[in-house]
Design a protein around this motif. Structure first.
Motif, PDB file in Angstrom:
ATOM      1  N   THR B 170     -37.198 -59.920   6.704  1.00 36.70           N
ATOM      2  CA  THR B 170     -36.627 -58.656   6.264  1.00 36.70           C
ATOM      3  C   THR B 170     -36.654 -57.666   7.433  1.00 36.70           C
ATOM      4  N   TYR B 171     -35.936 -56.574   7.282  1.00 32.01           N
ATOM      5  CA  TYR B 171     -35.808 -55.565   8.346  1.00 32.01           C
ATOM      6  C   TYR B 171     -35.460 -56.221   9.684  1.00 32.01           C
ATOM      7  N   THR B 172     -34.589 -57.209   9.624  1.00 25.00           N
ATOM      8  CA  THR B 172     -34.163 -57.920  10.827  1.00 25.00           C
ATOM      9  C   THR B 172     -32.638 -57.894  10.864  1.00 25.00           C
ATOM     10  N   THR B 173     -32.114 -57.130  11.791  1.00 22.50           N
ATOM     11  CA  THR B 173     -30.666 -56.929  11.863  1.00 22.50           C
ATOM     12  C   THR B 173     -30.044 -57.892  12.863  1.00 22.50           C
ATOM     13  N   VAL B 174     -29.047 -58.649  12.413  1.00 23.73           N
ATOM     14  CA  VAL B 174     -28.297 -59.495  13.334  1.00 23.73           C
ATOM     15  C   VAL B 174     -27.342 -58.592  14.093  1.00 23.73           C
ATOM     16  N   THR B 175     -27.424 -58.646  15.430  1.00 24.11           N
ATOM     17  CA  THR B 175     -26.604 -57.746  16.244  1.00 24.11           C
ATOM     18  C   THR B 175     -25.420 -58.451  16.884  1.00 24.11           C
TER      19      THR B 175
END
Lengths: 255, 385
Positions: B170-175
């Protein structure tokens, strides 16, 4: 002392205690009112005229114990829950104290309860012998508790539960979520406040978390070591207070 | 967080998790989900969670029925109570064109073994006396339709995924997604890089952004939709009452009533960040005015909360489900246009089949992204809103 702690001092109690000879004759009221405030339902509710009519609404009640029949009408009429009926003639070893009771659930007749003094400290056990909760009592039930005679001047409230446990402690009152459920969910990995809300419904009731938010945050903080102010809060959503549909939309009849 | 995975799934909603769980069940070892907020932040956690078989296109009906089979048996299959409440969608029809359309829909539904039927006005009045039938010509009903508790479904998958070894971040953004020679080589996130050849775009309202990372311009545009929930009241209506844009139903066992209305004036956005999922007074008035008209008995019930979420709309209001020939290893399960939650079970299963076996038990080739390029749209007539 009452003014600071809410608990009357022994000196104050002595002043309102019915005389020994009156107590020996049967049930009688004991009016533990020590604060001059504009309040007189005790006098207006007394069917026997035992509480003298007030000259000034701020007066303290004056009880004529000879006129008092111990009927308990004044017990549920007193908004301060300050009037009790004492019956020291109930049995050889027991007296009955009739007390106002506004908590829920109401105790069951014949159940054994813990008896507390004016400070809320448990001083012994008693047996509930009657619960009166009719329209006239207006939700302030009159609970009669048989207590050892030596506690007749001490016993002023009861506790139904012996102790609070995580299972019987409600964190979220609207949705009735217990401390145990909150702790179990956290232990299962729901350590995000938003996930915990959706998992358990804490804070989803009519109060929208006003009561439980801080409690849940504290639990989360204790379990995860995260500081409360660092925990992501849930979104504050309208309305602030529940609002009837007709207030916004009318009743559907007007065109 | 793992730095190597067999499959990386972007999005931790129902589609991401159902896909991950089905992949794990098929023996895929290293499945990683990247969710940019918490589990339940997106459309899954905001949806009405209605489940139905009453659609218009044979393919949608087939998918909905297969997903309903999982919904109705979820407890037996996986051990979790998801509060499935069958009671039917009571779809009120007010004009002759709609009536004709739904007559046809019902024929198609019946031919696919969906047991829907039409109710006459007297029958509606008799069965659902609290529904105002003024102006109603007839209503459709399918008793198997109903609703579930979306949080129960979502967190059941979360627990099943974790148990099956899926890593949920969680709180992991794919950039970004890195490709080389027409192949995916890794996924970049704000927490580090994950080597992988396979990526699944389950990003819901953010799907367009995740498409751009590999040069695809997905026509997936979020549109704000709002809902309200009332205080719990005694259970008195078992079905979902629908006028088309407006709907209401009562959750069981909780007793609160959920309501929404689709507002055509809500614009389409590129992604959820520009949409601002906030509640509006405009919506509150609109939804409640219909409520007191259709179900006057609701006027004394109190609203306790209002929130906003989003539909991720495509030009034909149908999902993009499958891969793309231009980029092997890139899969999509997005663009569900407001009826995605209920298709989660089956979409996850089919996508896992496609990824592992290269073929699916239900033909989903028409759900591909290429249909927009080919101009082969397949508009679904049974969309709410």
């Amino acid at each position: 002392m009452l003014i600071k702690t809410g608990i009357p001092s022994p000196e104050e109690i002595v002043k309102v205690k019915p005389g020994q000879s009156r107590l020996a004759k049967g049930p009688v009221a004991m009016v533990e009112c020590f604060q001059r405030i504009p309040c007189n339902p005790c006098a207006t509710s007394c069917p026997a005229g035992a509480i003298e009519p007030f000259k000034n609404i701020n007066d303290l009640p004056k009880l004529n114990t000879e006129k008092c029949t111990g009927c308990s009408a004044c017990v549920s009429s007193c908004p301060g829950l300050a009037i009790f009926i004492i019956d020291e003639t109930y049995s050889d070893k027991e007296a009955v104290v009739k007390m106002p009771y506004e908590y829920r659930p109401l105790p069951e007749v014949k159940s054994v309860v813990e008896v507390t003094n004016r400070a809320g400290k448990v001083v012994g056990t008693g047996v509930v012998i009657q619960v009166v909760n009719n329209k006239k009592q207006d939700k302030t039930a009159v609970v009669s508790v048989a207590v050892p005679k030596e506690l007749s001047m001490e016993a002023r409230s009861i506790q139904i539960r012996k102790e609070s446990t995580p299972e019987n402690t409600f964190i979220c009152r609207c949705e009735e979520i217990s401390l145990q459920e909150v702790r179990e969910a956290i232990a299962k990995g729901y350590t995000d406040f938003n996930e915990l809300k959706r998992k358990l419904r804490v804070g989803m009731g009519p109060c929208q978390g006003l009561t439980c938010r801080q409690l849940v945050l504290t639990e989360l903080s204790m379990a995860t070591g995260q500081l409360v102010e660092e925990i992501n809060l849930t979104t504050f959503r309208p309305p602030t207070k529940p609002i009837k549909i007709s207030v916004v939309a009318g009743d559907g009849n007007e065109k | 967080m793992k730095n190597k995975a067999d499959v990386v799934i972007v999005g931790g909603g129902i589609h991401g998790q159902a896909t991950a769980f089905n992949l794990a069940q098929k023996g895929v070892k290293n499945v990683v989900i990247c969710e940019h907020k918490y589990i339940g932040y997106g459309a899954t956690g905001r949806c009405a969670a209605g489940v139905r078989e009453q659609f218009g296109l044979p393919l949608t009906i087939q998918l909905a029925k297969a997903s309903m089979d999982v919904t109705a048996n979820f407890k037996e299959l996986y051990g979790y109570d998801i509060e499935y409440t069958p009671g039917g969608y009571l779809w009120l029809l007010y004009d002759h064109r709609d009536l004709e359309l739904w007559r046809r829909n019902i024929q198609i539904q019946n031919s696919l073994d969906v047991k829907s039927f039409l109710l006459r006005v007297e029958e509606i009045r008799e069965r659902y006396p609290y529904v105002n039938v003024n102006g109603v010509l007839a209503a459709t009903m399918n008793p198997r339709d109903g609703y579930v508790n979306p949080f129960k479904v979502l967190y059941a998958y979360t627990e099943m995924c974790r148990h099956a070894g899926v890593e949920i971040n969680t709180y992991t953004t794919v950039t970004d997604i890195k490709t080389k020679g027409g192949k995916i080589i890794s996924v970049l996130t704000d927490k580090g890089e994950i080597e992988t050849n396979t990526v699944v775009n389950c990003a819901g309202g953010f799907a367009r952004r995740v498409g751009k990372m590999v040069g695809l311009d997905l026509p997936v545009k979020p549109q704000r939709h709002e809902m309200i929930v009332t205080e719990p009241v005694e259970l008195f209506f078992p079905c979902m009452v629908i006028t088309g844009p407006w709907y209401a139903f009562q959750t069981k066992p909780h007793g609160s009533i959920l309501m929404g209305i689709s507002l055509p004036e809500e614009p389409l956005f590129d992604d959820v960040d520009s949409l601002q999922p906030q509640s509006t007074w405009h919506f509150l008035e609109k939804v409640l005015k219909v409520a007191v008209e259709i179900m006057p008995v609701l006027r004394n019930v109190a609203v306790i909360r209002q929130w906003a979420g989003w539909y991720e709309m495509t030009p034909d209001a149908q999902q993009i489900l499958g891969g793309v020939p231009e980029l092997p290893g890139y899969y999509m399960s997005c663009g569900y246009s407001g009826h995605g939650f209920q298709l989660g079970h089956i979409a996850g299963k089919l996508l896992a089949e496609l990824i592992v076996d290269s073929e699916t038990s239900i033909d989903i080739s028409k759900c591909d992204y290429g249909r927009f390029v080919r101009g082969e749209l397949m508009p679904e007539p049974g969309v709410i809103g």
